[in-house]
Design a protein around this motif. Structure first.
Motif, PDB file in Angstrom:
ATOM      1  N   ILE A   1      -2.927   6.155  -8.858  1.00  0.00           N
ATOM      2  CA  ILE A   1      -3.758   5.089  -8.290  1.00  0.00           C
ATOM      3  C   ILE A   1      -4.700   5.718  -7.269  1.00  0.00           C
ATOM      4  O   ILE A   1      -4.248   6.359  -6.321  1.00  0.00           O
ATOM      5  N   ALA A   2      -6.006   5.539  -7.469  1.00  0.00           N
ATOM      6  CA  ALA A   2      -6.978   6.136  -6.554  1.00  0.00           C
ATOM      7  C   ALA A   2      -6.794   5.560  -5.157  1.00  0.00           C
ATOM      8  O   ALA A   2      -6.502   4.371  -5.003  1.00  0.00           O
ATOM      9  N   PHE A   3      -6.998   6.392  -4.129  1.00  0.00           N
ATOM     10  CA  PHE A   3      -6.821   5.905  -2.764  1.00  0.00           C
ATOM     11  C   PHE A   3      -7.714   4.702  -2.495  1.00  0.00           C
ATOM     12  O   PHE A   3      -7.298   3.720  -1.873  1.00  0.00           O
ATOM     13  N   LEU A   4      -8.950   4.776  -2.987  1.00  0.00           N
ATOM     14  CA  LEU A   4      -9.900   3.692  -2.751  1.00  0.00           C
ATOM     15  C   LEU A   4      -9.360   2.360  -3.279  1.00  0.00           C
ATOM     16  O   LEU A   4      -9.566   1.305  -2.674  1.00  0.00           O
TER      17      LEU A   4
ATOM     18  N   GLN B   1       1.945   1.903  -3.405  1.00  0.00           N
ATOM     19  CA  GLN B   1       0.831   2.403  -4.233  1.00  0.00           C
ATOM     20  C   GLN B   1       0.573   3.889  -3.967  1.00  0.00           C
ATOM     21  O   GLN B   1       0.271   4.636  -4.895  1.00  0.00           O
ATOM     22  N   TRP B   2       0.704   4.293  -2.701  1.00  0.00           N
ATOM     23  CA  TRP B   2       0.486   5.717  -2.380  1.00  0.00           C
ATOM     24  C   TRP B   2       1.502   6.597  -3.091  1.00  0.00           C
ATOM     25  O   TRP B   2       1.272   7.776  -3.305  1.00  0.00           O
TER      26      TRP B   2
ATOM     27  N   THR C   1      -6.272   1.490  -3.349  1.00  0.00           N
ATOM     28  CA  THR C   1      -5.241   0.995  -2.434  1.00  0.00           C
ATOM     29  C   THR C   1      -5.880   0.370  -1.196  1.00  0.00           C
ATOM     30  O   THR C   1      -5.280  -0.477  -0.546  1.00  0.00           O
ATOM     31  N   VAL C   2      -7.115   0.803  -0.870  1.00  0.00           N
ATOM     32  CA  VAL C   2      -7.842   0.179   0.244  1.00  0.00           C
ATOM     33  C   VAL C   2      -8.316  -1.213  -0.170  1.00  0.00           C
ATOM     34  O   VAL C   2      -8.162  -2.189   0.565  1.00  0.00           O
ATOM     35  N   LYS C   3      -8.889  -1.290  -1.369  1.00  0.00           N
ATOM     36  CA  LYS C   3      -9.396  -2.590  -1.849  1.00  0.00           C
ATOM     37  C   LYS C   3      -8.264  -3.610  -1.941  1.00  0.00           C
ATOM     38  O   LYS C   3      -8.467  -4.798  -1.697  1.00  0.00           O
TER      39      LYS C   3
ATOM     40  N   GLN D   1       0.826  -1.201   0.000  1.00  0.00           N
ATOM     41  CA  GLN D   1       0.000   0.000   0.000  1.00  0.00           C
ATOM     42  C   GLN D   1       0.868   1.262   0.000  1.00  0.00           C
ATOM     43  O   GLN D   1       0.569   2.231  -0.695  1.00  0.00           O
TER      44      GLN D   1
END
Lengths: 215, 447
Positions: B397-400, B391-392, B402-404, B388
Motif C-alpha cells: 500500500i503506497a504511503f500516500l 496499512q503501514w 495511507t494519508v488519503k 493507518q
C-alpha cells in the motif's frame, strides 16, 4: 515524628530514586562507545547540508517526518528500493530492503531529528530516491508531484517567479544526504547479485519474481 | 484562620486561561490544515511545523503549568496553615513567566527552535524558565517550611516532588552536550517525564486536594496515596526509551523501558482507586466541579492503561508514529490534567474572590462540550491511527494512500476540535464575568 512529616528526607529520597533510574537509562548508554561509532562510510555534513538541516529544523519538518527505519521487516521493505529504482540505477529488477537505522548513522546529528510522528513518510532513507528537481517541485507544490498529499506548500522557500531560494537548495542537499551514512543501496545490490550468480554475466536480466513495492 | 491574599494564585490563573484560549485556537488551525493544507497558506510563521510547536509549548507552559502553579499558590498556604511566604515573589515569578511565554510565541513563529520535542525553546528562554522555576520553588518550599502542622497531606508531597523533578529534568535535558541517538534518548527521558514527573504529580496534587473539598467526602485512603507517591518516584524515570522501540537504540534499553512501563499500572491504579473511593456517592449529585474530577480521573485511568499497552512490542509496532499516539497524548494533557486544573479553578477562584461563579449552567455546558468534543477528537484519531498503522504493515500500500485514508478521521477531529475550543471560550467568558461581578461588588466598600 511520622515519615510524612519529614520534608527534607522526602526530597533526598526522591532525588536518589531519580538518580538511580537516570543512571541506568541515560548515563550507561552515553558511555557506550558503540553508540558513537560512525562506522566506515559515515561522513560529517557539508556546510550546505548543515544550512539545509537548519531549514529543516526551522520549518518543523521533524513533526511530520521521522528519520528512523524501525527494525520491522515491513518497514525495511516499504523504505527500501523498488524494482523501478533498482532498474534505473543498477540495471536489475529487484527489491532491495532498507536496513533498519543504526546508531552510527546519527553520530553527526546535533540535535537529533529522529521524530515521533509520520504524517508523511519516513525520510531516513530518502537521500538518492528522487532527483533534485522532484524535491524542489515537491517543496513548492507537494500536490504537483504527490496528488492527495496534505503537506503544505513551502512557497516562502521560493521567489515569486518560482525560483528556489538558497534555503530551498540547501534543504534539498540535506534531504539527499539522508541515509547515505551507510552504503545500503550498493551493498544491497551487491548482495543480491551474489545470491543470483546469473546476473553477474552482464547484460542486465529482467527478473520477474519480485513484486513491485510502493514507496 | 489565616487570611489568604491569593494575589499570585489569582493572576497566574488569569494568565493561564488567556493562554489556553490562544493556544487551543492554534490547535484548531492545525486541525483545519490537516483537511485543507493550503488554509492560511503561504505564510512562514503560520506553517504547520511552526504553529505545532507554539501549540504544544503554549498549552504545556502557557496554560497547564501556569494553571497548576496558580493552584499550588492556592493549595499550599491552606494545607500549611500559613500565608504564602511572599506574594511579591509570586507576582515577580508570573512576570518572568509571561516574558517566557511571549518570547516563546515570537521566537517559535520565527523558526528559532532547538528542534528537540518539548525542549524547543531557545537557550535564553530556557534560562528564564529555570529562574522562574527556582523563584516558584523557593516560595513554595519556604511556605511549607513554615507550616503549622508537622504532618503533610498527600498534595504537599506531590507538589514538592514536582518542584524537584521539574528542576532536574529541565536542567539536565537542556545541557548542550548530547548528540546522535543519545540525544534522542535524553530527549525522551525528558519528554516522557515532562508528563510523568511534572504534569502527573502536580495534577494528582490538585485532585487529592479538590476531590475531598468539592465532594465533602474524606480521602478514601491515606496509605494508597503514600504507595502511589513512592511508586511514581521510583518507576517513572526508567521509561523514556519506550518512545524509541524498534529504533536505533540498544535492545536492552527498550526492554527495561517496557518492563517499567507495565509497572506504571501500580501508581495509576492506586491513585484512581483513591479518587473513585473519595468520589463515591457523588456521581449523580455532583456539580460541575465534581464532574470535571470524575471525568478527569476516568481519562487518567484510560490514558495510563494505554501507555503501558503501547510499550508492548506487538502493540507498539502498529500504533507507534500514528495519530493514535496523538489521541493518547491529548487524553493525558487535556482529558486528565486539564480537567483536573479546570475543576480546581472552578472551586478555587470563587473562594478567592469571595463570590459565586457567574453561571453554573455555563459551567455545565463547558463540561459537556469539552467532554463530547474530546471524545470525538480522541476516538477518531484512535480508529484512524490504528487503521493507518495496519496499512503501514503492508508495504504494497503506497504511503500516500495511507494519508488519503485518514481524511474522514481528520474531518471528525476538526469538528470535535471546534467543540473543544467553543467550550473553552465559554469557560473564559464565565470566569471573566465572575471576576467582573466580584470587583463590582467590592468596589463600594473600597470607595
Amino acid at each position: 515524628m511520622k515519615l510524612e512529616a519529614k520534608a527534607f528526607l522526602l526530597v533526598v529520597v526522591v532525588a536518589a530514586f531519580m538518580f538511580l533510574g537516570s543512571y541506568f537509562t541515560m548515563v550507561v548508554p552515553l558511555s557506550d562507545p558503540t553508540l558513537n561509532d560512525p562506522g566506515k562510510d559515515a561522513k560529517p555534513y557539508t556546510a550546505l547540508e548543515l544550512q539545509g538541516r537548519q531549514t529543516y529544523i526551522s520549518e518543523g519538518c521533524v513533526y511530520c517526518h521521522t528519520q528512523q527505519v524501525r527494525s520491522l521487516l515491513e518497514e525495511t521493505q516499504r523504505y527500501g528500493m523498488g524494482e523501478e529504482e533498482t532498474f534505473k540505477r543498477f540495471g536489475i529488477r529487484a527489491l532491495i530492503q532498507a536496513p533498519p537505522s543504526q546508531p552510527g548513522e546519527y553520530v553527526f546529528d546535533k540535535p537529533h531529528l529522529l521524530g515521533t510522528r509520520r504524517t508523511g513518510p519516513d525520510l531516513g532513507r530518502v537521500g538518492g530516491k528522487y532527483d533534485n528537481t522532484w524535491h524542489l517541485n515537491h517543496l513548492r507544490d507537494p500536490r504537483s508531484t504527490s496528488p492527495g498529499s496534505i503537506m503544505p506548500s513551502y512557497t516562502w522557500l521560493f521567489t515569486k517567479a518560482g525560483q528556489p531560494t538558497p534555503d530551498a537548495i540547501a534543504l534539498v542537499a540535506y534531504l539527499q544526504k539522508l541515509g547515505s551514512n551507510i552504503k545500503w543501496r550498493e551493498e544491497g545490490v551487491a548482495q543480491y547479485k551474489m545470491l543470483h550468480p546469473e546476473l553477474q554475466q552482464a547484460p542486465p536480466v529482467v527478473a520477474q519474481t519480485a513484486k513491485e513495492v510502493a514507496p | 484562620m489565616e487570611q489568604h491574599v491569593d494575589k499570585s494564585a489569582r493572576w497566574f490563573l488569569y494568565t493561564a486561561i488567556t493562554f489556553f484560549l490562544v493556544t487551543i485556537l492554534i490547535g484548531l488551525i492545525m486541525a483545519i490544515k490537516f483537511v485543507a493544507p493550503e488554509f492560511l497558506g503561504g505564510i512562514a510563521a503560520l506553517g504547520v511545523g511552526r504553529i505545532r510547536v507554539i501549540h504544544t509549548n503554549g498549552v504545556l507552559f502557557g496554560w497547564l503549568l501556569a494553571a497548576d502553579m496558580g493552584l499550588c499558590f492556592y493549595i499550599v498556604p491552606r494545607l500549611a496553615g500559613v500565608k504564602l511566604w511572599s506574594e511579591k515573589l509570586g507576582l515577580a515569578t508570573l512576570g518572568v513567566w509571561v516574558v517566557v511565554l511571549l518570547g516563546a510565541v515570537v521566537t517559535l513563529a520565527a523558526g528559532d527552535t532547538q528542534a528537540r520535542e518539548y525542549l524547543e525553546l531557545n537557550v535564553w528562554l530556557d534560562i528564564l524558565v529555570t529562574i522562574a522555576w527556582v523563584m516558584f520553588g523557593l516560595n513554595i518550599f519556604m511556605t511549607i517550611a513554615r507550616r503549622r502542622h508537622a504532618n503533610m497531606y498527600a498534595s504537599l508531597w506531590y507538589i514538592m516532588g514536582t518542584l524537584l523533578w521539574t528542576a532536574i529534568l529541565w536542567i539536565v535535558a537542556n545541557l548542550p552536550v548530547y548528540s546522535g541517538v543519545n540525544d534522542a534518548n535524553v530527549n525522551w527521558w525528558f519528554g516522557h517525564n515532562a508528563v510523568g514527573l511534572i504534569f502527573t504529580p502536580v495534577g494528582l496534587a490538585i485532585a487529592y486536594y479538590f476531590i475531598p473539598k468539592s465532594t465533602g467526602n474524606p480521602l478514601y485512603s491515606h496509605k494508597l496515596s503514600l504507595i502511589g507517591f513512592w511508586t511514581i518516584a521510583f518507576l517513572y524515570i526508567w521509561n523514556g526509551a519506550h518512545h524509541i522501540i524498534f529504533g536505533p537504540i540498544p535492545v536492552w534499553l527498550q526492554t527495561v523501558a517496557i518492563l517499567f512501563s507495565i509497572s506504571l499500572l501500580i501508581p495509576v491504579w492506586t491513585a484512581v482507586t483513591n479518587f473513585y473511593g473519595t468520589l463515591r456517592g457523588k456521581w449523580a449529585s455532583g456539580n460541575y466541579v465534581v464532574k470535571f474530577f470524575i471525568a478527569g480521573t476516568t481519562f487518567y485511568l484510560l490514558t495510563c492503561f494505554q501507555g503501558p499497552m503501547h510499550s508492548l512490542r506487538t502493540v507498539n509496532m502498529i500504533v507507534s508514529k500514528t495519530d493514535w499516539i496523538v489521541g493518547h497524548a491529548h487524553m493525558a494533557v487535556f482529558g486528565a490534567f486539564t480537567f483536573f486544573a479546570i475543576g480546581g479553578i472552578y472551586f478555587a477562584l470563587p473562594k478567592i474572590l469571595k463570590t459565586d461563579l457567574f453561571s453554573a449552567k455555563l459551567a455545565e455546558w463547558h463540561f459537556w462540550l469539552s467532554f463530547v468534543g474530546f471524545l470525538g477528537f480522541a476516538i477518531s484519531l484512535w480508529i484512524g491511527g490504528f487503521v493507518q498503522g495496519l496499512q503501514w504493515m503492508d508495504p504494497t500500500i503506497a504511503f500516500l494512500d495511507t494519508v488519503k485514508a485518514m481524511f474522514p478521521y481528520y474531518m471528525v477531529r476538526m469538528f470535535s476540535a471546534i467543540l473543544m475550543v467553543t467550550a473553552q471560550v465559554i469557560f473564559a467568558y464565565n470566569i471573566f464575568k465572575t471576576v467582573r461581578g466580584a470587583s463590582a461588588r467590592v468596589q463600594p466598600a473600597v470607595a
